[in-house]
Design a protein around this motif. Structure first.
Motif, short mmCIF file in Angstrom:
data_model
loop_
_atom_site.label_atom_id
_atom_site.label_comp_id
_atom_site.label_asym_id
_atom_site.label_seq_id
_atom_site.Cartn_x
_atom_site.Cartn_y
_atom_site.Cartn_z
N PRO A 193 -25.17 -25.41 20.12
CA PRO A 193 -24.45 -26.58 20.66
C PRO A 193 -23.53 -26.22 21.82
CG PRO A 193 -24.33 -26.53 18.25
CD PRO A 193 -24.91 -25.22 18.68
N ARG A 194 -23.00 -25.00 21.83
CA ARG A 194 -22.06 -24.61 22.89
C ARG A 194 -22.75 -24.47 24.24
NH1 ARG A 194 -16.49 -23.96 21.02
NH2 ARG A 194 -16.69 -24.58 18.84
N GLN A 195 -24.08 -24.44 24.23
CA GLN A 195 -24.83 -24.34 25.48
C GLN A 195 -25.28 -25.70 26.01
OE1 GLN A 195 -25.14 -21.36 27.05
NE2 GLN A 195 -23.85 -20.60 25.38
N ARG A 196 -24.93 -26.77 25.32
CA ARG A 196 -25.35 -28.10 25.77
C ARG A 196 -24.66 -28.45 27.08
NH1 ARG A 196 -28.05 -32.54 24.05
NH2 ARG A 196 -27.22 -34.64 24.40
N ASP A 197 -25.39 -29.10 27.96
CA ASP A 197 -24.86 -29.52 29.25
C ASP A 197 -23.62 -30.38 29.06
OD1 ASP A 197 -24.99 -31.83 31.55
OD2 ASP A 197 -25.63 -29.88 32.32
N ARG A 198 -22.55 -30.05 29.77
CA ARG A 198 -21.28 -30.76 29.60
C ARG A 198 -21.42 -32.25 29.92
NH1 ARG A 198 -18.77 -27.95 26.15
NH2 ARG A 198 -20.97 -27.70 25.70
N ALA A 199 -22.25 -32.58 30.90
CA ALA A 199 -22.43 -33.99 31.25
C ALA A 199 -23.08 -34.76 30.11
CB ALA A 199 -23.28 -34.10 32.52
N GLN A 200 -23.99 -34.09 29.37
CA GLN A 200 -24.63 -34.74 28.24
C GLN A 200 -23.65 -34.95 27.08
OE1 GLN A 200 -27.77 -36.02 27.94
NE2 GLN A 200 -27.94 -35.61 30.14
N VAL A 201 -22.78 -33.97 26.85
CA VAL A 201 -21.76 -34.12 25.82
C VAL A 201 -20.83 -35.27 26.18
CG1 VAL A 201 -19.87 -33.02 24.57
CG2 VAL A 201 -21.88 -31.67 25.23
N GLU A 202 -20.42 -35.32 27.43
CA GLU A 202 -19.53 -36.39 27.88
C GLU A 202 -20.19 -37.75 27.74
OE1 GLU A 202 -16.24 -36.81 31.40
OE2 GLU A 202 -18.16 -35.87 31.91
N ARG A 203 -21.49 -37.82 28.05
CA ARG A 203 -22.23 -39.07 27.90
C ARG A 203 -22.31 -39.48 26.43
NH1 ARG A 203 -27.49 -40.21 26.56
NH2 ARG A 203 -28.40 -42.12 27.45
N ASP A 204 -22.63 -38.52 25.53
CA ASP A 204 -22.69 -38.83 24.10
C ASP A 204 -21.35 -39.35 23.59
OD1 ASP A 204 -25.31 -38.03 24.04
OD2 ASP A 204 -24.94 -36.12 23.03
N LEU A 205 -20.29 -38.75 24.07
CA LEU A 205 -18.94 -39.15 23.67
C LEU A 205 -18.63 -40.55 24.17
CD1 LEU A 205 -16.35 -38.21 22.23
CD2 LEU A 205 -15.62 -37.21 24.41
N ARG A 206 -18.99 -40.82 25.40
CA ARG A 206 -18.72 -42.13 26.01
C ARG A 206 -19.49 -43.25 25.30
NH1 ARG A 206 -20.13 -40.82 30.61
NH2 ARG A 206 -22.12 -41.88 30.90
N PHE A 207 -20.73 -42.96 24.88
CA PHE A 207 -21.55 -43.96 24.20
C PHE A 207 -21.25 -44.06 22.71
CE2 PHE A 207 -25.34 -43.87 27.37
CZ PHE A 207 -24.53 -44.45 28.33
N GLY A 208 -20.39 -43.16 22.19
CA GLY A 208 -20.06 -43.19 20.78
C GLY A 208 -21.07 -42.50 19.89
N TYR A 209 -22.01 -41.75 20.47
CA TYR A 209 -23.00 -41.03 19.66
C TYR A 209 -22.36 -39.88 18.89
CZ TYR A 209 -26.49 -43.44 22.57
OH TYR A 209 -27.25 -44.37 23.20
N ILE A 210 -21.27 -39.33 19.42
CA ILE A 210 -20.50 -38.30 18.74
C ILE A 210 -19.03 -38.69 18.82
CG2 ILE A 210 -22.17 -36.47 19.23
CD1 ILE A 210 -20.31 -35.49 21.45
N SER A 211 -18.23 -38.12 17.92
CA SER A 211 -16.79 -38.39 17.93
C SER A 211 -16.08 -37.35 18.80
CB SER A 211 -16.24 -38.34 16.51
OG SER A 211 -16.33 -37.01 15.99
N ALA A 212 -14.81 -37.61 19.10
CA ALA A 212 -14.02 -36.64 19.85
C ALA A 212 -13.90 -35.33 19.07
CB ALA A 212 -12.64 -37.22 20.15
N GLU A 213 -13.81 -35.44 17.74
CA GLU A 213 -13.73 -34.23 16.90
C GLU A 213 -15.01 -33.42 16.97
OE1 GLU A 213 -12.91 -37.28 15.93
OE2 GLU A 213 -10.71 -37.04 15.87
N GLN A 214 -16.15 -34.10 16.94
CA GLN A 214 -17.44 -33.40 17.06
C GLN A 214 -17.57 -32.74 18.43
OE1 GLN A 214 -19.87 -36.85 15.93
NE2 GLN A 214 -20.80 -35.58 14.32
N ALA A 215 -17.15 -33.45 19.46
CA ALA A 215 -17.23 -32.88 20.81
C ALA A 215 -16.41 -31.60 20.89
CB ALA A 215 -16.74 -33.90 21.84
N ARG A 216 -15.26 -31.59 20.26
CA ARG A 216 -14.39 -30.41 20.31
C ARG A 216 -14.89 -29.30 19.38
NH1 ARG A 216 -10.10 -32.60 18.32
NH2 ARG A 216 -10.51 -31.84 16.22
N ASP A 217 -15.16 -29.67 18.11
CA ASP A 217 -15.47 -28.65 17.11
C ASP A 217 -16.89 -28.10 17.23
OD1 ASP A 217 -12.93 -29.17 16.19
OD2 ASP A 217 -13.61 -30.43 14.51
N ASP A 218 -17.85 -28.97 17.52
CA ASP A 218 -19.25 -28.53 17.56
C ASP A 218 -19.67 -28.04 18.94
OD1 ASP A 218 -19.40 -29.31 14.93
OD2 ASP A 218 -20.34 -31.24 15.35
N TYR A 219 -19.15 -28.70 19.98
CA TYR A 219 -19.59 -28.40 21.33
C TYR A 219 -18.55 -27.67 22.18
CZ TYR A 219 -23.43 -31.64 20.31
OH TYR A 219 -24.53 -32.25 19.75
#
Length: 227
Positions: A193-219
């Motif tokens: 997960p730490r290798q995921r493209d930052r723009a994709q993580v930001e997009r997932d966060l913006r769309f609500g597919y992941i939480s802020a906690e998941q973005a921080r802890d997993d990615y």
């Protein structure tokens, strides 16, 4: 044959998991696998003598596992690709109310490629009715596993809106004015997960597919602060 939608959808994960050992980078991570088909037997209450009996079936799917080059598909059966009727058609077919049917945010396993999201569904009988349903669900105790460092998808859940926990298998009763709550499992992730493209993580966060906690802890992702 009455549960072929469970067993038949687990076999591909078994075969693909074996193939991954000799063909790495070619097969998807595990997904929800079993369809979450919901068979409802709706009956009128004694106070509703003019009501009608109804037998109904809703096809529902959790998330597909992440692929080696793309995120997993959300709310998609693999490999059958079975679809369900629109909510409006389901409600027209019998005395039920579908209060909620939406993607289950945060349910896809983290990875370089994210697992597909499951669904959250709430169903009740219409006024003057109750129902029994036949549960033939899975991935409740054992979630979909990720591949190559990808994380597990979220486990499934079956219960009532008052917090009562129900079984994943067997016929069960939902009283009048109570809602059946289904949280369908998500697919496993693929890769670190730490290798995921930052723009994709930001997009997932913006769309609500992941939480802020998941973005921080997993990615390991911290949103940019607005100035």
């Amino acid at each position: 044959m009455s549960v072929r939608h469970v067993l038949g959808h687990f076999v591909p994960d078994l075969v693909l998991g074996a193939l991954h050992k000799c063909l790495p980078g070619k097969v998807p991570a595990e997904g929800a696998s079993a369809l979450w088909n919901l068979h409802l037997s709706v009956r009128p209450l004694e106070s509703n003598p003019n009501g009608r009996n109804a037998e109904m079936l809703m096809f529902n799917s959790g998330g597909m596992g992440a692929r080696s080059a793309m995120d997993g598909l959300s709310a998609t059966a693999f490999p059958s690709g079975v679809h369900t009727m629109p909510v409006e058609a389901t409600e027209h077919a019998g005395p039920v109310v579908v209060w909620r049917k939406e993607l289950r945010d945060g349910s896809g396993g983290a990875g370089l490629l994210r697992g597909g999201l499951g669904q959250e569904i709430e169903v009740s009988a219409a006024a003057g009715y109750s129902f029994r349903f036949s549960a033939m669900f899975d991935r409740i105790e054992y979630p979909a596993r990720g591949l190559e460092g990808g994380q597990e998808g979220a486990q499934g859940y079956v219960g009532l809106d008052d917090g009562s926990l129900l079984r994943g298998k067997g016929q069960q009763f939902v009283p009048a004015e109570r809602r059946l709550v289904l949280r369908l499992p998500g697919g496993g992730g693929y890769g670190d997960p730490r290798q995921r493209d930052r723009a994709q993580v930001e997009r997932d966060l913006r769309f609500g597919y992941i939480s802020a906690e998941q973005a921080r802890d997993d990615y390991g992702f911290e949103p940019r602060q607005e100035r």
